[in-house]
Design an enzyme around this catalytic site. Structure first.
Site, PDB file in Angstrom:
ATOM      1  N   HIS A  40       0.852  -1.187   0.000  1.00  0.00           N
ATOM      2  CA  HIS A  40       0.000   0.000   0.000  1.00  0.00           C
ATOM      3  C   HIS A  40       0.889   1.239   0.000  1.00  0.00           C
ATOM      4  O   HIS A  40       2.089   1.143   0.284  1.00  0.00           O
ATOM      5  CB  HIS A  40      -0.884   0.027   1.254  1.00  0.00           C
ATOM      6  CG  HIS A  40      -0.060   0.100   2.503  1.00  0.00           C
ATOM      7  ND1 HIS A  40       0.447  -1.030   3.128  1.00  0.00           N
ATOM      8  CD2 HIS A  40       0.395   1.156   3.210  1.00  0.00           C
ATOM      9  CE1 HIS A  40       1.178  -0.658   4.158  1.00  0.00           C
ATOM     10  NE2 HIS A  40       1.172   0.674   4.238  1.00  0.00           N
ATOM     11  N   HIS A 126       5.579   6.582  -1.126  1.00  0.00           N
ATOM     12  CA  HIS A 126       6.357   5.384  -1.477  1.00  0.00           C
ATOM     13  C   HIS A 126       5.546   4.133  -1.183  1.00  0.00           C
ATOM     14  O   HIS A 126       4.596   4.172  -0.396  1.00  0.00           O
ATOM     15  CB  HIS A 126       7.657   5.348  -0.666  1.00  0.00           C
ATOM     16  CG  HIS A 126       7.416   5.177   0.807  1.00  0.00           C
ATOM     17  ND1 HIS A 126       7.081   6.241   1.632  1.00  0.00           N
ATOM     18  CD2 HIS A 126       7.407   4.082   1.597  1.00  0.00           C
ATOM     19  CE1 HIS A 126       6.899   5.801   2.861  1.00  0.00           C
ATOM     20  NE2 HIS A 126       7.085   4.489   2.870  1.00  0.00           N
TER      21      HIS A 126
HETATM   22  P1  ATP Z   1       5.623  -3.090  11.271  1.00  0.00           P
HETATM   23  O1  ATP Z   1       5.520  -1.831  12.101  1.00  0.00           O
HETATM   24  O2  ATP Z   1       5.321  -4.358  12.011  1.00  0.00           O
HETATM   25  O3  ATP Z   1       6.874  -3.156  10.459  1.00  0.00           O
HETATM   26  P2  ATP Z   1       3.962  -1.698   9.401  1.00  0.00           P
HETATM   27  O4  ATP Z   1       4.956  -0.598   9.521  1.00  0.00           O
HETATM   28  O5  ATP Z   1       3.551  -2.131   8.047  1.00  0.00           O
HETATM   29  O6  ATP Z   1       4.434  -2.995  10.165  1.00  0.00           O
HETATM   30  P3  ATP Z   1       2.364   0.037  10.971  1.00  0.00           P
HETATM   31  O7  ATP Z   1       3.549   0.369  11.833  1.00  0.00           O
HETATM   32  O8  ATP Z   1       1.039  -0.087  11.627  1.00  0.00           O
HETATM   33  O9  ATP Z   1       2.641  -1.324  10.193  1.00  0.00           O
HETATM   34  O10 ATP Z   1       2.292   1.134   9.837  1.00  0.00           O
HETATM   35  C1  ATP Z   1       1.242   1.154   8.900  1.00  0.00           C
HETATM   36  C2  ATP Z   1       1.678   2.006   7.736  1.00  0.00           C
HETATM   37  O11 ATP Z   1       1.941   3.335   8.193  1.00  0.00           O
HETATM   38  C3  ATP Z   1       2.974   1.541   7.083  1.00  0.00           C
HETATM   39  O12 ATP Z   1       2.911   1.875   5.705  1.00  0.00           O
HETATM   40  C4  ATP Z   1       4.035   2.370   7.768  1.00  0.00           C
HETATM   41  O13 ATP Z   1       5.168   2.538   6.930  1.00  0.00           O
HETATM   42  C5  ATP Z   1       3.305   3.672   7.976  1.00  0.00           C
HETATM   43  N1  ATP Z   1       3.798   4.337   9.179  1.00  0.00           N
HETATM   44  C6  ATP Z   1       4.000   3.783  10.379  1.00  0.00           C
HETATM   45  N2  ATP Z   1       4.434   4.672  11.268  1.00  0.00           N
HETATM   46  C7  ATP Z   1       4.515   5.850  10.619  1.00  0.00           C
HETATM   47  C8  ATP Z   1       4.889   7.173  10.980  1.00  0.00           C
HETATM   48  N3  ATP Z   1       5.266   7.497  12.205  1.00  0.00           N
HETATM   49  N4  ATP Z   1       4.828   8.116  10.022  1.00  0.00           N
HETATM   50  C9  ATP Z   1       4.435   7.831   8.789  1.00  0.00           C
HETATM   51  N5  ATP Z   1       4.048   6.624   8.370  1.00  0.00           N
HETATM   52  C10 ATP Z   1       4.090   5.637   9.270  1.00  0.00           C
END
Ligand code: ATP
Ligand code: MG
Length: 185
Positions: A40, A126
């Site tokens: 996504h 991205h």
């Molecule tokens: P994991 O944290 O287990 O690696 P994930 O990053 O896919 O999994 P989430 O941390 O819930 O899951 O994040 C969901 C989405 O939001 C992902 O695309 C992640 O890159 C993005 N994301 C997470 N934290 C942030 C942040 N602080 N700022 C911007 N985007 C974020």
């Protein structure tokens, strides 16, 4: 609940990326490659949002999305955060329509609904393809993929997604709103 708003490209476009990276998936030491079904483009990350905020959040997001037009986009290469030589996140980057304006408006709507953790970092659209536990140099990977250009595609809707962290992160789409028809010309 942990929430974010995202764009999901059409299958044909994801096929192109999948084909491009296929020779490398599982071949680069240190990198983990999330399943394609989870791919996504995060538009706005809301962090932990109290359950009671959800109804108002949905109203505000629907309104924000409806005020923006569909976006003409294309994937145009690969890169890494924080840099190719010190990579933790390997991604496909994109160009085209103003995702930043849409992202800003979605974040503003979420803040008004009470989603306060909303991320304030500069927005770099991205599609995350792999993650590293420790910083590593991905120059060879990025160089071997140089020259990739994806087909143009139109982002026509925005999804609200919940994320449940765990050994394997789980995403669930809670709602999807259509963007307005594209501007003529
Ligand atoms: P994991 O944290 O287990 O690696 P994930 O990053 O896919 O999994 P989430 O941390 O819930 O899951 O994040 C969901 C989405 O939001 C992902 O695309 C992640 O890159 C993005 N994301 C997470 N934290 C942030 C942040 N602080 N700022 C911007 N985007 C974020
Ligand atoms: Mg994360």
């Amino acid at each position: 609940m942990r929430l974010f708003a995202a764009l999901v490209p059409p299958d044909e476009v994801l096929d192109e990326i999948e084909t491009a990276i296929a020779p490398h998936v599982g071949q680069v030491p240190g990198l983990r490659w999330p399943a394609r079904a989870t791919w996504h483009i995060t538009l706005a990350f809301f962090g932990e949002v109290p359950e009671r905020v959800l109804p108002d959040l949905q109203v505000r997001l629907a309104r924000a999305v409806a005020r923006h037009s569909a976006l003409d986009l294309a994937f145009d290469g690969f890169g890494a955060f924080s840099s190719v030589r010190r990579a933790r996140v390997f991604w496909a980057g994109m160009s085209g329509g103003s995702m930043t304006r849409l992202a800003d408006s979605v974040k503003a709507g979420a803040r008004r609904a009470g989603a306060v953790e909303t991320d304030e970092k500069r927005f770099h659209p991205h599609l995350t393809l792999a993650r590293a536990k420790h910083e590593q140099d991905l120059s060879a990977l990025v160089e071997s993929l140089a020259g990739f250009t994806g087909s143009p595609w139109r982002a026509e809707s925005v999804r609200l997604v919940s994320s449940t962290l765990g050994a394997q992160v789980r995403y669930e789409s809670l709602a999807e709103w259509a963007l307005a028809p594209p501007e003529p010309g």
